[in-house]
Write a protein that holds these residues in place. Structure first.
Motif, PDB file in Angstrom:
ATOM      1  N   GLY A  87       0.797  -1.226   0.000  1.00  0.00           N
ATOM      2  CA  GLY A  87       0.000   0.000   0.000  1.00  0.00           C
ATOM      3  C   GLY A  87       0.822   1.265   0.000  1.00  0.00           C
ATOM      4  O   GLY A  87       0.272   2.362  -0.186  1.00  0.00           O
ATOM      5  N   LYS A  88       2.140   1.131   0.260  1.00  0.00           N
ATOM      6  CA  LYS A  88       3.051   2.282   0.273  1.00  0.00           C
ATOM      7  C   LYS A  88       2.566   3.367   1.245  1.00  0.00           C
ATOM      8  O   LYS A  88       2.199   3.080   2.371  1.00  0.00           O
ATOM      9  CB  LYS A  88       3.217   2.849  -1.147  1.00  0.00           C
ATOM     10  N   ASP A  89       2.551   4.609   0.778  1.00  0.00           N
ATOM     11  CA  ASP A  89       2.197   5.733   1.645  1.00  0.00           C
ATOM     12  C   ASP A  89       0.717   5.776   1.996  1.00  0.00           C
ATOM     13  O   ASP A  89       0.310   6.582   2.851  1.00  0.00           O
ATOM     14  CB  ASP A  89       2.587   7.057   0.975  1.00  0.00           C
ATOM     15  N   ASN A  90      -0.088   4.951   1.341  1.00  0.00           N
ATOM     16  CA  ASN A  90      -1.528   4.946   1.627  1.00  0.00           C
ATOM     17  C   ASN A  90      -1.895   4.031   2.791  1.00  0.00           C
ATOM     18  O   ASN A  90      -3.081   3.882   3.101  1.00  0.00           O
ATOM     19  CB  ASN A  90      -2.316   4.530   0.383  1.00  0.00           C
ATOM     20  N   ILE A  91      -0.919   3.400   3.391  1.00  0.00           N
ATOM     21  CA  ILE A  91      -1.166   2.579   4.574  1.00  0.00           C
ATOM     22  C   ILE A  91      -0.319   3.096   5.723  1.00  0.00           C
ATOM     23  O   ILE A  91       0.897   3.249   5.609  1.00  0.00           O
ATOM     24  CB  ILE A  91      -0.830   1.086   4.313  1.00  0.00           C
ATOM     25  N   ASP A  92      -0.979   3.382   6.826  1.00  0.00           N
ATOM     26  CA  ASP A  92      -0.288   3.790   8.045  1.00  0.00           C
ATOM     27  C   ASP A  92      -0.919   3.031   9.207  1.00  0.00           C
ATOM     28  O   ASP A  92      -2.148   2.932   9.288  1.00  0.00           O
ATOM     29  CB  ASP A  92      -0.412   5.298   8.267  1.00  0.00           C
ATOM     30  N   TYR A  93      -0.096   2.477  10.063  1.00  0.00           N
ATOM     31  CA  TYR A  93      -0.655   1.713  11.184  1.00  0.00           C
ATOM     32  C   TYR A  93       0.131   2.006  12.456  1.00  0.00           C
ATOM     33  O   TYR A  93       1.285   2.422  12.426  1.00  0.00           O
ATOM     34  CB  TYR A  93      -0.647   0.213  10.883  1.00  0.00           C
ATOM     35  N   GLN A  94      -0.535   1.793  13.585  1.00  0.00           N
ATOM     36  CA  GLN A  94       0.097   1.969  14.886  1.00  0.00           C
ATOM     37  C   GLN A  94      -0.560   1.048  15.907  1.00  0.00           C
ATOM     38  O   GLN A  94      -1.748   0.711  15.786  1.00  0.00           O
ATOM     39  CB  GLN A  94      -0.004   3.420  15.344  1.00  0.00           C
ATOM     40  N   PHE A  95       0.211   0.606  16.866  1.00  0.00           N
ATOM     41  CA  PHE A  95      -0.301  -0.215  17.961  1.00  0.00           C
ATOM     42  C   PHE A  95      -0.464   0.676  19.188  1.00  0.00           C
ATOM     43  O   PHE A  95       0.447   1.429  19.551  1.00  0.00           O
ATOM     44  CB  PHE A  95       0.655  -1.367  18.261  1.00  0.00           C
ATOM     45  N   ILE A  96      -1.615   0.582  19.805  1.00  0.00           N
ATOM     46  CA  ILE A  96      -1.942   1.437  20.946  1.00  0.00           C
ATOM     47  C   ILE A  96      -2.173   0.562  22.167  1.00  0.00           C
ATOM     48  O   ILE A  96      -3.011  -0.362  22.146  1.00  0.00           O
ATOM     49  CB  ILE A  96      -3.200   2.285  20.662  1.00  0.00           C
ATOM     50  N   ASN A  97      -1.439   0.833  23.228  1.00  0.00           N
ATOM     51  CA  ASN A  97      -1.620   0.124  24.491  1.00  0.00           C
ATOM     52  C   ASN A  97      -2.709   0.838  25.291  1.00  0.00           C
ATOM     53  O   ASN A  97      -2.516   1.962  25.746  1.00  0.00           O
ATOM     54  CB  ASN A  97      -0.309   0.117  25.276  1.00  0.00           C
TER      55      ASN A  97
END
Length: 549
Positions: A87-97
């Motif tokens: 997805g290149k720049d169109n995918i952003d993810y993060q894990f949140i505690n």
């Protein structure tokens, strides 16, 4: 320049060259037997064609996650790494505690997550010899163009043990995330028709189905009398008819199939009007579809299947407790919980399917060239009641007698694929009739209640499809319907993301206990011994080499 120095310079330059090459050329190879680090071609195409940024927030995070949840978290991260790559720049993810921050901040976040429908899972662990209970949020949220959808990551069959459920969830990660992205980004929805004019049920009884379908498709309530044909629809659903389908509508359904249309039939075998403690008789139900379905390769029998092994519960008065009735949940064998599935992507890793007063289906016309896949099957402990069948609630009071439940496995849903024969005959006056279809697919299910939701008697609001108000559990009915539609309609084949299979390789507990010390020595002491031996050998080799020089 000495030979050793020259070799070292060549080695250093080679490493630098490889790093430069690695910066420009990205290469990866999944060498695992089950391809656990790969995603399907349909998911890759979905990600490559994103037009805007997709933000994924994963709440399955925190310190001290049990091993199974830590493994599920790792699977999510591995999948998102692949999503990011394609997805290149169109995918952003993060894990949140969810446990980060002050107590007020945690409580605020917990409240927000619950309000979005993300219910936490209770897990138990031991700390300092004490049993400790923690909450885990096995969810992710996906944002796209100011739209958000929650994704349940812990999604598996309720009847399985905890290890198997976590493994099924592991296998489902890619499909759950990809299908949620597709739901948010899809601008050209398929058109689904609901042919509800032949049922006496009200729209509120199909509210769960309607709400679910509208998330993925454009839904139309069809009036067959006003529709010259069903052309233009991508799929048609016939939901629990309890009055005869007229011949004109039946002909339209037939020609729709002949032209490649997809149809989902949810048709009962018997009619059950009401049930009391003393019981009532269920009568054969004729909705004028038997000859059509027979022509298409199956027969819905005029019977009801009781399942002695897997059944939903109902509250029953089993006696008195003081001056009040003693109400206990009892299994009601007329409400089979389907927990046996064929090897199909439609039913892979879904929860049990909740049914009521279901009939059995038999395949017919064995040489018709059609592929018939049984999707939903009862347990082997069944009892078949032919019409007229006495149905009573007192049935829940009795224990299951194994000698009475010897009917064997019964099929209650068939997927039929191939080239169908029409029930109509071509003549000079209707030369446009097609007597043989193009290759297409249909579903025939012998329980209309699979897609019917219950109503909250206090509020009058509908429950979700497959929700059992007594056990407070939502079964796999919704997933079954959506997966079936995805299989019938999705040219990109997103359902192939469910084909990933990760085998469980549990340790032999007896050997672990008996050979624990042995394997600890092998894994801890042996490498150190080998390292020391190698050091001595290398020392003497270098000493002898330079001593001779």
């Amino acid at each position: 320049m000495s030979k050793i120095l020259k070799n070292n310079i060549i080695l250093i330059l080679s490493i630098i060259a490889l790093n430069i090459l690695g910066f420009w050329v990205y290469f990866r190879a999944d060498l695992t037997a089950d391809k656990r680090y790969s995603i399907s071609e349909s998911s890759k195409n979905l990600l490559k064609n994103l037009e805007d940024e997709v933000i994924i927030k994963v709440y399955l995070d925190g310190e001290g996650l049990p091993g199974g949840f830590e493994r599920l978290k790792r699977a999510v991260k591995e999948t998102l790494v692949e999503f990011k790559y394609f997805g290149k720049d169109n995918i952003d993810y993060q894990f949140i505690n969810p446990y980060n921050g002050s107590e007020d901040e945690r409580n605020k976040l917990f409240k927000e997550l619950v309000e979005k429908g993300m219910q936490p899972t209770n897990i138990f662990a031991k700390e300092d010899g004490k049993k400790v209970e923690n909450l885990v949020f096995p969810y992710a949220t996906i944002w796209y163009q100011n739209k958000e959808v929650p994704v349940l990551l812990l999604k598996a069959n309720l009847a399985q043990d905890s290890q198997t459920k976590l493994n099924q969830s592991y296998e489902n990660v890619e499909y759950e995330l990809a299908s949620a992205i597709q739901k948010l980004t899809n601008t050209k929805k398929k058109k689904i028709g609901l042919l509800s004019e032949f049922t006496n049920l009200q729209p509120i009884n199909f509210a769960g189905l309607i709400n679910t379908l509208q998330e993925y498709y454009d839904l139309y309530i069809i009036d067959s009398k006003k529709s010259p044909s069903f052309a233009g629809l991508d799929a048609l659903i016939v939901p629990k008819p309890d009055k005869p389908v007229d011949d004109s509508t039946k002909a339209k359904i037939d020609q729709y199939i002949m032209n490649g249309g997809r149809v989902l039939f949810f048709v009962d075998g018997l009619k059950v009007d009401s049930v009391g403690l003393e019981g009532s008789f269920a009568q054969p139900l004729d909705v004028n579809l038997d000859d059509m379905l027979f022509k298409y390769g199956v027969r819905i029998n005029k019977n009801i299947v009781k399942d002695g092994l897997n059944a939903a519960i109902i509250p029953m008065v089993v006696g008195n407790m003081g001056d009040k009735p003693n109400i206990q949940p009892m299994p009601y064998r007329y409400f089979p919980l389907i927990n046996k599935f064929s090897n199909s992507l439609i039913t892979k890793n879904i929860d049990m399917v909740y049914t009521k007063f279901t009939a059995s289906i038999d395949p017919v016309n064995g040489n018709d060239g059609l592929k018939k896949t049984p999707l939903l099957l009862t347990s082997q402990y069944t009892k078949v009641l032919n019409a007229p069948a006495l149905i009573t609630y007192n049935e829940a009071r009795t224990d299951t007698d194994e000698t009475e439940y010897q009917g064997g496995v019964k099929t209650v849903a068939y997927l039929i694929e191939g080239t169908f024969k029409s029930i109509l005959q071509k003549s000079f006056t209707n030369s446009e009739i097609k007597t043989t279809s193009v290759p297409t697919k249909i579903l025939v299910c012998s329980d209309g209640d699979i897609i019917v939701n219950e109503i909250d008697r206090k509020t009058g609001n509908p429950y979700p499809m497959g929700f059992d108000r007594f056990s407070q559990h939502q079964y796999g009915n919704q997933d079954f319907v959506i997966n079936t539609l995805n299989y019938l309609l999705d040219e990109q084949g997103l359902l192939t993301a469910k084909s990933k299979s990760v085998g469980l390789r549990p340790l032999d507990k007896l050997k672990v206990n008996n050979q624990k010390t042995k394997w600890q020595l092998i894994n801890i002491v042996l490498p150190l011994v080998l390292l020391v031996v190698f050091g001595f050998l290398r020392f003497y080799y270098v000493k002898n080499k330079y001593a001779q020089a």
